[in-house]
Enzyme design. Structure first.
Site, PDB file in Angstrom:
ATOM      1  N   ASP A  22       1.044  -1.093   0.395  1.00  0.00           N
ATOM      2  CA  ASP A  22      -0.075  -0.062  -0.143  1.00  0.00           C
ATOM      3  C   ASP A  22       0.759   1.529   0.360  1.00  0.00           C
ATOM      4  OD1 ASP A  22      -1.899   2.012   0.073  1.00  0.00           O
ATOM      5  OD2 ASP A  22      -2.923   1.304   1.902  1.00  0.00           O
ATOM      6  N   HIS A  39       2.272   3.464  -8.811  1.00  0.00           N
ATOM      7  CA  HIS A  39       2.518   2.270  -9.207  1.00  0.00           C
ATOM      8  C   HIS A  39       3.108   1.549  -9.794  1.00  0.00           C
ATOM      9  CE1 HIS A  39      -2.190   1.830  -7.240  1.00  0.00           C
ATOM     10  NE2 HIS A  39      -2.422   2.937  -8.551  1.00  0.00           N
ATOM     11  N   LEU A 134      10.161 -21.078  -5.108  1.00  0.00           N
ATOM     12  CA  LEU A 134       9.639 -20.323  -4.159  1.00  0.00           C
ATOM     13  C   LEU A 134       7.541 -20.109  -4.677  1.00  0.00           C
ATOM     14  CD1 LEU A 134       8.734 -17.194  -2.476  1.00  0.00           C
ATOM     15  CD2 LEU A 134       9.641 -16.251  -4.662  1.00  0.00           C
TER      16      LEU A 134
HETATM   17  C1  IPE Z   1      -5.522  -2.462  -0.587  1.00  0.00           C
HETATM   18  O1  IPE Z   1      -5.264  -1.620  -0.313  1.00  0.00           O
HETATM   19  C2  IPE Z   1      -5.754  -3.383  -1.143  1.00  0.00           C
HETATM   20  C3  IPE Z   1      -3.961  -3.660  -2.270  1.00  0.00           C
HETATM   21  C4  IPE Z   1      -2.804  -3.561  -1.662  1.00  0.00           C
HETATM   22  C5  IPE Z   1      -4.196  -4.025  -3.402  1.00  0.00           C
HETATM   23  P1  IPE Z   1      -6.288  -0.310  -0.746  1.00  0.00           P
HETATM   24  O2  IPE Z   1      -5.483   0.993  -0.973  1.00  0.00           O
HETATM   25  O3  IPE Z   1      -7.110  -0.446  -1.420  1.00  0.00           O
HETATM   26  O4  IPE Z   1      -6.764  -0.357   1.077  1.00  0.00           O
HETATM   27  P2  IPE Z   1      -8.069   0.168   1.601  1.00  0.00           P
HETATM   28  O5  IPE Z   1      -8.600   1.476   0.674  1.00  0.00           O
HETATM   29  O6  IPE Z   1      -7.122   1.743   1.900  1.00  0.00           O
HETATM   30  O7  IPE Z   1      -8.157   0.237   3.177  1.00  0.00           O
HETATM   31  C1  IPE Z   2      -1.419   0.738  -3.528  1.00  0.00           C
HETATM   32  O1  IPE Z   2      -1.405   1.756  -3.410  1.00  0.00           O
HETATM   33  C2  IPE Z   2      -1.828  -0.463  -4.702  1.00  0.00           C
HETATM   34  C3  IPE Z   2      -3.197  -0.842  -4.968  1.00  0.00           C
HETATM   35  C4  IPE Z   2      -3.812  -0.382  -3.714  1.00  0.00           C
HETATM   36  C5  IPE Z   2      -3.199  -1.445  -6.228  1.00  0.00           C
HETATM   37  P1  IPE Z   2      -2.176   2.783  -3.145  1.00  0.00           P
HETATM   38  O2  IPE Z   2      -3.456   2.873  -4.936  1.00  0.00           O
HETATM   39  O3  IPE Z   2      -3.508   2.721  -2.713  1.00  0.00           O
HETATM   40  O4  IPE Z   2      -1.850   3.891  -2.344  1.00  0.00           O
HETATM   41  P2  IPE Z   2      -2.747   5.047  -1.604  1.00  0.00           P
HETATM   42  O5  IPE Z   2      -2.942   4.622  -0.348  1.00  0.00           O
HETATM   43  O6  IPE Z   2      -4.124   5.476  -2.030  1.00  0.00           O
HETATM   44  O7  IPE Z   2      -0.994   6.206  -1.160  1.00  0.00           O
HETATM   45 MG    MG Z   3      -4.275   2.140  -0.570  1.00  0.00          MG
END
Ligand code: IPE
Ligand code: IPE
Ligand code: MG
Length: 247
Positions: A22, A39, A134
Site C-alpha cells: 500500500d 503504481h 518459491l
Molecule cells: C489494499 O489497499 C489493497 C491492495 C494493496 C491491493 P487499499 O489502498 O485498497 O486499502 P484501503 O482502501 O486503504 O483500505
Molecule cells: C496500493 O497503493 C496499490 C493498490 C491498491 C493497487 P494505493 O494505490 O492504495 O496507494 P495509496 O494508498 O492511495 O497511497
Molecule cells: Mg491504498
C-alpha cells in the site's frame, strides 16, 4: 547486507509472508506525479522483492495483494492502468519465474478481468506449475469475504446434493475450499504506508498471523525492510492460545 541475510536465515524464517503493498498513490503525490507513476514504481518494488525472496532468502511462500475486489471502485483510468501493468508485469517476468523455479498461483476471481490479462495469468500459472522453489501467490481481484462466501456456497451445494454431511464440515473443509487451499496460513503479514488494517485480505488465514505495520510507502519498501520485519517477527512469541513454554 550479506551478514544480515545470514543472521535472519539462521533465526528461522517464516514459511509464508503476505504483503499488503500500500501507498503507491501517496508516493506519487509526494513527488507531484500522477498515481499511475506510483503504481509503476510499486511494480518495480514488487519485482525487487520477489527476486530477493527467492534468490537470496530462500523463502517458501510469498503472497502479494495486488488488486482487491474493492479496488474496482477507483477511477476507470486507474483500474485500466493497473490491469495493463499487471499484464505487462506477469508477461515480462514469466521467463525469469520459469528459470528461477518460481511457481505462480492466483488468489481471486479471474472471470471479471480483461480477457488479455486473464490469458496472461492462466498461461503463467500453467507454465510455472511444476516449479517449487518459491511459491508466489498474487491476490488479484481478491476479497476475503467473497472468498469465504464462495467456499460456503461450494460446501452448501455439496451438502444439498447429499455428498457432504453438514455435521462433518470442519475448519479443514472450509480452509480447503478457499483459494489458499494448498497454501499454509501466513506467518507474517506486512502492510506498508502506515495504515493499520487488513482491507479484506486473508481474514480466515490471518487468525494467528503476526502483523507488522510500517510507515514506509510501498515503492520505497526494500529487501532490507523485509529483513527488518522478519527480525521483528523472530522476536515475537507466538502462543496460539497456549501458555508460554518454560525453560
Ligand atoms: C489494499 O489497499 C489493497 C491492495 C494493496 C491491493 P487499499 O489502498 O485498497 O486499502 P484501503 O482502501 O486503504 O483500505
Ligand atoms: C496500493 O497503493 C496499490 C493498490 C491498491 C493497487 P494505493 O494505490 O492504495 O496507494 P495509496 O494508498 O492511495 O497511497
Ligand atoms: Mg491504498
Amino acid at each position: 547486507m550479506h551478514e544480515l541475510i545470514e543472521r535472519v536465515k539462521q533465526g528461522g524464517l517464516p514459511r509464508h509472508i503476505a504483503l499488503i503493498m500500500d501507498g503507491n498513490g501517496r508516493w506519487a503525490k509526494a513527488r507531484g506525479l500522477p498515481r499511475t507513476a506510483g503504481h509503476q514504481a510499486g511494480a518495480q518494488a514488487a519485482e525487487r522483492l520477489i527476486r530477493f525472496a527467492g534468490r537470496e532468502l530462500g523463502l517458501e511462500y510469498l503472497t502479494l495483494y495486488a488488486f482487491s475486489t474493492e479496488n474496482w471502485s477507483r477511477p476507470k483510468e486507474e483500474v485500466d492502468f493497473l490491469m495493463d501493468l499487471l499484464d505487462r508485469f506477469i508477461a515480462e517476468k514469466l521467463r525469469e519465474f520459469v528459470e528461477e523455479g518460481v511457481r505462480l498461483t492466483v488468489l481471486g476471481d479471474l472471470s471479471p478481468l480483461p480477457p488479455r490479462l486473464r490469458k496472461t495469468v492462466e498461461d503463467a500459472v500453467t507454465a510455472t506449475a511444476d516449479n517449487s522453489k518459491l511459491y508466489l501467490n498474487v491476490a488479484l481481484n481478491y476479497g476475503s469475504r467473497q472468498e469465504i462466501l464462495r467456499a460456503c456456497r461450494t460446501l452448501a451445494a455439496a451438502a444439498a446434493s447429499g455428498r457432504l454431511d453438514p455435521d462433518a464440515i470442519g475448519e479443514e473443509a472450509l480452509a480447503g475450499s478457499l483459494y489458499t487451499a494448498d497454501i499454509p496460513d501466513p506467518d507474517l503479514i506486512i502492510r506498508t504506508s502506515g495504515e493499520k488494517r487488513l482491507s479484506n485480505f486473508l481474514l480466515w488465514q490471518a487468525a494467528y498471523a503476526e502483523l507488522y505495520f510500517t510507515p514506509i510507502l510501498w515503492p520505497d519498501f526494500t529487501p532490507e525492510e523485509l529483513l527488518r520485519a522478519i527480525e521483528t517477527y523472530q522476536r515475537r512469541k507466538r502462543r496460539f492460545g497456549r501458555v508460554e513454554e518454560e525453560g
